[in-house]
Design an enzyme around this catalytic site. Structure first.
Site, PDB file in Angstrom:
ATOM      1  N   GLU A 281      68.992 -68.976 -26.741  1.00  0.00           N
ATOM      2  CA  GLU A 281      69.546 -69.661 -25.933  1.00  0.00           C
ATOM      3  C   GLU A 281      68.735 -69.598 -24.449  1.00  0.00           C
ATOM      4  O   GLU A 281      69.324 -70.079 -23.388  1.00  0.00           O
ATOM      5  CB  GLU A 281      71.087 -69.790 -25.698  1.00  0.00           C
TER       6      GLU A 281
ATOM      7  N   ASN B 173      72.358 -67.563 -39.533  1.00  0.00           N
ATOM      8  CA  ASN B 173      73.397 -68.075 -40.646  1.00  0.00           C
ATOM      9  C   ASN B 173      72.550 -68.913 -41.598  1.00  0.00           C
ATOM     10  O   ASN B 173      71.317 -69.016 -41.662  1.00  0.00           O
ATOM     11  CB  ASN B 173      74.536 -68.901 -40.009  1.00  0.00           C
TER      12      ASN B 173
ATOM     13  N   GLY C 170      80.221 -65.852 -36.146  1.00  0.00           N
ATOM     14  CA  GLY C 170      78.824 -65.230 -36.425  1.00  0.00           C
ATOM     15  C   GLY C 170      78.601 -64.320 -35.039  1.00  0.00           C
ATOM     16  O   GLY C 170      78.065 -63.173 -35.270  1.00  0.00           O
ATOM     17  N   ASP C 171      78.984 -64.697 -33.945  1.00  0.00           N
ATOM     18  CA  ASP C 171      79.164 -63.886 -32.594  1.00  0.00           C
ATOM     19  C   ASP C 171      79.658 -62.505 -32.712  1.00  0.00           C
ATOM     20  O   ASP C 171      79.415 -61.399 -32.589  1.00  0.00           O
ATOM     21  CB  ASP C 171      79.366 -64.628 -31.380  1.00  0.00           C
TER      22      ASP C 171
ATOM     23  N   LYS D 190      76.255 -67.668 -26.709  1.00  0.00           N
ATOM     24  CA  LYS D 190      76.044 -66.765 -27.633  1.00  0.00           C
ATOM     25  C   LYS D 190      75.972 -65.475 -27.281  1.00  0.00           C
ATOM     26  O   LYS D 190      76.458 -64.323 -27.814  1.00  0.00           O
ATOM     27  CB  LYS D 190      74.974 -67.017 -28.434  1.00  0.00           C
TER      28      LYS D 190
ATOM     29  N   ASN E  91      79.452 -64.063 -25.843  1.00  0.00           N
ATOM     30  CA  ASN E  91      80.293 -63.747 -26.925  1.00  0.00           C
ATOM     31  C   ASN E  91      79.894 -62.516 -27.772  1.00  0.00           C
ATOM     32  O   ASN E  91      80.692 -61.574 -27.884  1.00  0.00           O
ATOM     33  CB  ASN E  91      80.075 -64.893 -27.840  1.00  0.00           C
TER      34      ASN E  91
HETATM   35  P1  ADP Z   1      78.077 -68.651 -37.823  1.00  0.00           P
HETATM   36  O1  ADP Z   1      79.389 -68.556 -37.079  1.00  0.00           O
HETATM   37  O2  ADP Z   1      76.950 -68.008 -37.273  1.00  0.00           O
HETATM   38  O3  ADP Z   1      77.842 -69.911 -38.552  1.00  0.00           O
HETATM   39  P2  ADP Z   1      79.236 -67.634 -40.562  1.00  0.00           P
HETATM   40  O4  ADP Z   1      79.763 -68.725 -40.271  1.00  0.00           O
HETATM   41  O5  ADP Z   1      77.950 -67.232 -41.441  1.00  0.00           O
HETATM   42  O6  ADP Z   1      78.344 -67.480 -38.943  1.00  0.00           O
HETATM   43  O7  ADP Z   1      80.133 -66.502 -40.320  1.00  0.00           O
HETATM   44  C1  ADP Z   1      79.711 -65.135 -39.969  1.00  0.00           C
HETATM   45  C2  ADP Z   1      80.457 -64.094 -40.786  1.00  0.00           C
HETATM   46  O8  ADP Z   1      81.839 -64.389 -40.253  1.00  0.00           O
HETATM   47  C3  ADP Z   1      80.538 -64.391 -42.273  1.00  0.00           C
HETATM   48  O9  ADP Z   1      79.183 -63.459 -42.516  1.00  0.00           O
HETATM   49  C4  ADP Z   1      81.736 -63.622 -42.703  1.00  0.00           C
HETATM   50  O10 ADP Z   1      81.659 -62.230 -42.566  1.00  0.00           O
HETATM   51  C5  ADP Z   1      82.748 -63.940 -41.384  1.00  0.00           C
HETATM   52  N1  ADP Z   1      83.467 -65.441 -41.760  1.00  0.00           N
HETATM   53  C6  ADP Z   1      82.993 -66.703 -41.380  1.00  0.00           C
HETATM   54  N2  ADP Z   1      83.695 -67.532 -41.909  1.00  0.00           N
HETATM   55  C7  ADP Z   1      84.889 -66.570 -42.513  1.00  0.00           C
HETATM   56  C8  ADP Z   1      86.006 -66.952 -43.535  1.00  0.00           C
HETATM   57  N3  ADP Z   1      86.307 -68.177 -43.738  1.00  0.00           N
HETATM   58  N4  ADP Z   1      86.458 -65.792 -44.135  1.00  0.00           N
HETATM   59  C9  ADP Z   1      86.146 -64.754 -43.978  1.00  0.00           C
HETATM   60  N5  ADP Z   1      85.126 -64.194 -43.405  1.00  0.00           N
HETATM   61  C10 ADP Z   1      84.396 -65.159 -42.519  1.00  0.00           C
END
Ligand code: ADP
Length: 307
Positions: free
Chosen positions: A141, A185, A252-253, A41, A44
């Site tokens: 981490e 998240n 997220g990263d 993380k 990244n």
């Molecule tokens: P993590 O990777 O830590 O689980 P998230 O899945 O919440 O974090 O994603 C982080 C950010 O990436 C979201 O707040 C959004 O801005 C963007 N994102 C993630 N998935 C999508 C998607 N399918 N379409 C558009 N933006 C996305």
């Protein structure tokens, strides 16, 4: 003027192997498409920020092995200051061994390796770098005492701290009291609030409750649904751009690294979030974590100065 982003965090090498079916204990199966990918993380988030033009210093540990040498080369090639990236002799670089079957299920075995060696003394040696930062970014981490020391140094110097509480663990109240921006998240937010597994998640309520733990700003990332931002008495939902996602690894990263790049470049918080959501949205349209992270020329929004 741009301020430096300092990332205190992990460096891993992901070893990914695909197979038709997961092997059972004692069984050998044929695999395919083996890949060695840079991860962790910390690394990244640092790569995401550097690729978007931020000046980045990295504090962490790798092993004195081939994966460690490669990770150092990759971070340096992104233009990062790796003066505080330590090579630990006798330790292996952190690895994640990842099996993915044809149903896209995965099994992962993680070895923190050299990441577990990051010490308070090593963080202390980076004191001047932390004190001069525009933002310190940490995740969980690396050993908590080292993370906590970095946060305390930044806080004492008036340097804002962004904590990505991943992987989730119980955090001392005094640590959360020194965090300026908490970016979990949905899963991490639920865990920090000790919500019952499977309980309905109310992002507005969760963001408000997380603020009561100490951080004045909470940004809960909600995948394709964008983010919930709670700060200064406001609590708002900000939509993500609509894209066709192919691989959300590292979204997220990318969000955090891009947020840091924009914030340290002078953007307001909401402008930095919009920029970060654009960068993360681009990243999910491409395969991989670091491989999918965009350059600033690909983003329609540009960083503009804070008023
Ligand atoms: P993590 O990777 O830590 O689980 P998230 O899945 O919440 O974090 O994603 C982080 C950010 O990436 C979201 O707040 C959004 O801005 C963007 N994102 C993630 N998935 C999508 C998607 N399918 N379409 C558009 N933006 C996305």
């Amino acid at each position: 003027m741009s301020r430096r982003v300092v990332v205190l965090g992990s460096v891993n090498t992901d070893l990914v192997l695909r197979c038709s079916q997961m092997p059972l204990p004692g069984q050998t199966v044929h695999g395919r498409d083996f890949q060695t990918l840079p991860g962790g993380k910390g690394a990244n988030q640092a790569v995401a920020a550097a690729r978007l033009g931020a000046s980045v210093s990295f504090i962490g540990c790798v092993g004195d092995d081939a994966f460690g040498h490669n990770a150092r080369r990759i971070l340096a090639a992104e233009g990062m200051d790796t003066q505080h990236l330590h090579s630990i002799s006798g330790a292996s670089t952190g690895v994640a061994m990842i099996l993915v079957d044809d149903a896209a299920q995965n099994c992962i075995v993680l070895d923190a390796g050299a990441n577990a060696a990051l010490s308070i003394a090593q963080v202390d040696a980076a004191k001047a770098t932390i004190q001069d930062a525009g933002l310190l970014i940490c995740q969980l981490e690396c050993p908590l005492p080292a993370v906590q020391h970095g946060i305390a140094l930044a806080h004492a110097a008036g340097v804002p701290v962004l904590l990505n509480p991943a992987p989730t663990q119980a955090l001392p109240p005094e640590l959360l009291a020194q965090v300026d921006v908490l970016v979990p998240n949905e899963t991490e937010a639920a865990a920090l609030l000790q919500l019952a597994p499977g309980a309905a998640f109310d992002a507005t309520a969760a963001a408000d409750r997380l603020r009561t733990l100490g951080p004045p700003t909470v940004i809960i990332t909600l995948g394709a649904h964008g983010v919930q931002l709670a700060c200064d008495g406001s609590n708002v939902h900000l939509e993500a751009p609509v894209v066709q996602a192919v691989d959300t690894t590292g979204a997220g990263d990318t969000f955090i690294g891009a947020y840091a790049a924009a914030w340290c470049g002078g953007a307001s918080m909401t402008a930095a979030i919009a920029y970060a959501q654009q960068a993360a949205a681009i990243s999910v349209t491409r395969a991989g974590a670091q491989a999918a992270m965009p350059r600033s020329s690909e983003l329609p929004l540009k960083v503009s100065g804070r008023p």
